[in-house]
Structures are given as C-alpha cells and as structure tokens.
Write an enzyme that holds these catalytic residues in place. Structure first.
Site, mmCIF file in Angstrom:
data_model
loop_
_atom_site.group_PDB
_atom_site.id
_atom_site.type_symbol
_atom_site.label_atom_id
_atom_site.label_comp_id
_atom_site.label_asym_id
_atom_site.label_seq_id
_atom_site.Cartn_x
_atom_site.Cartn_y
_atom_site.Cartn_z
ATOM 1 N N CYS A 16 -5.971 17.890 -2.292
ATOM 2 C CA CYS A 16 -6.921 18.478 -1.358
ATOM 3 C C CYS A 16 -6.403 19.881 -1.037
ATOM 4 O O CYS A 16 -5.389 20.304 -1.584
ATOM 5 C CB CYS A 16 -7.001 17.607 -0.105
ATOM 6 N N CYS A 72 -11.581 16.672 -1.831
ATOM 7 C CA CYS A 72 -12.355 17.488 -0.903
ATOM 8 C C CYS A 72 -13.843 17.305 -1.216
ATOM 9 O O CYS A 72 -14.202 16.847 -2.292
ATOM 10 C CB CYS A 72 -11.947 18.951 -1.014
ATOM 11 N N CYS A 80 -12.678 23.011 -3.823
ATOM 12 C CA CYS A 80 -11.620 22.120 -4.295
ATOM 13 C C CYS A 80 -10.627 22.924 -5.121
ATOM 14 O O CYS A 80 -11.018 23.733 -5.949
ATOM 15 C CB CYS A 80 -12.199 21.012 -5.173
#
Length: 159
Positions: free
Chosen positions: A7, A79, A87
């Site tokens: 993430c 994400c 991302c």
C-alpha cells in the site's frame, strides 16, 4: 512462497492483510507488508482489530518496500485505485495483482460506523486470502498466466 501486501502508507490495509495471511497460511508461506511512502506508524484500530482476532502484531511496523528481508514472489496492492488512490508499482520480476480495498481509516462517523468499516475491510481480506489459499498452487506455479488470472479474479471478491 513470500507474498507482499503493498500500500502507500503501510499502516492499515496492508498490515491487516499481512496479519490475516500469516494467521491462516500453512508452513512455507509467509506474508510481508510494506508501503511506498510508509507513515511510520500502525493505525491503532488496525492493531486492535488484529488483536481482537487473536493475531499477534509483535514485530509489525510501518516499513518501506526498500526494507524487505526477502524478494516477494507475488505482490498484492491493496489500495483502492478506483477511489482515486494511486497504487504503488512494485519494481521487480514478480507476479503482481490488485486487490483494491477502501481505506477504513478514512471513514468519518461514530465509533460504531468506523468499527463497522474496519470489520467490512477485514471480511473482504479474509475472503480473498481464503480463496488464495484454496488455489491448487502446486499446479498453478507451472502456469503463470493461469495463476495471474486467478489472482486477478480473487481481487474482485467481496465478503
């Protein structure tokens, strides 16, 4: 097999995914989490949720993908790019897939509404990890295209 849950901040969704995977995975499989721009702290609600589920967070911290102890075999971004989050793109010769999740730490509302958002995210993470662990990995490891298709399919599962 090493799975990296990636993430941006590595404080919530990727940490929840790492904890869930390591709790459920058989020997020989391990998850790590990292961020492209780590926050430097774990979200307290994510830590509390893992602890409520009986999952140790000992040794967990928000870290950069530059600090990984091993090269992952699979990178899963978590994400929610559909929600406008960018991302991070892991640079390396690995299988990559996207399992987008809304960030429960951005939910505003009552404690009950925020906790419900964390529980929804947890349920999706669990469903996806259980689907991954149910795959015939010995068979799929020799068919990269089919493994990629299965990983991408899993990213669409909801709880």
């Amino acid at each position: 097999m090493n799975i990296l849950f990636l993430c941006t901040g590595n404080s919530c969704r990727s940490v929840l995914s790492e904890g869930a995977f390591n709790h459920l995975a058989p020997a020989g499989m391990r998850a790590l989490s990292a961020g492209s721009h780590p926050t430097g702290w774990l979200h307290p609600r994510a830590v509390a949720l893992l602890q409520r589920k009986g999952i140790s967070t000992e040794g967990y911290f928000s870290k950069s993908w530059d600090a990984l102890p091993v090269t992952p075999d699979i990178v899963v971004t978590v994400c929610a790019s559909a929600a406008g989050e960018t991302c991070p793109a892991y640079l390396g010769p690995v299988l990559r897939t996207h399992w987008g999740l809304d960030d429960p730490s951005h939910v505003a509302g009552t404690d009950e509404e925020i906790e419900a958002a964390f529980e929804r995210t947890w349920a999706i993470i669990l469903a996806r990890i259980q689907a991954f662990l149910a795959l015939p990995l010995d068979e799929l490891n020799t068919d990269r295209a089919r493994l990629q298709a299965e990983l991408d399919r899993i990213g669409t599962l909801q709880a």
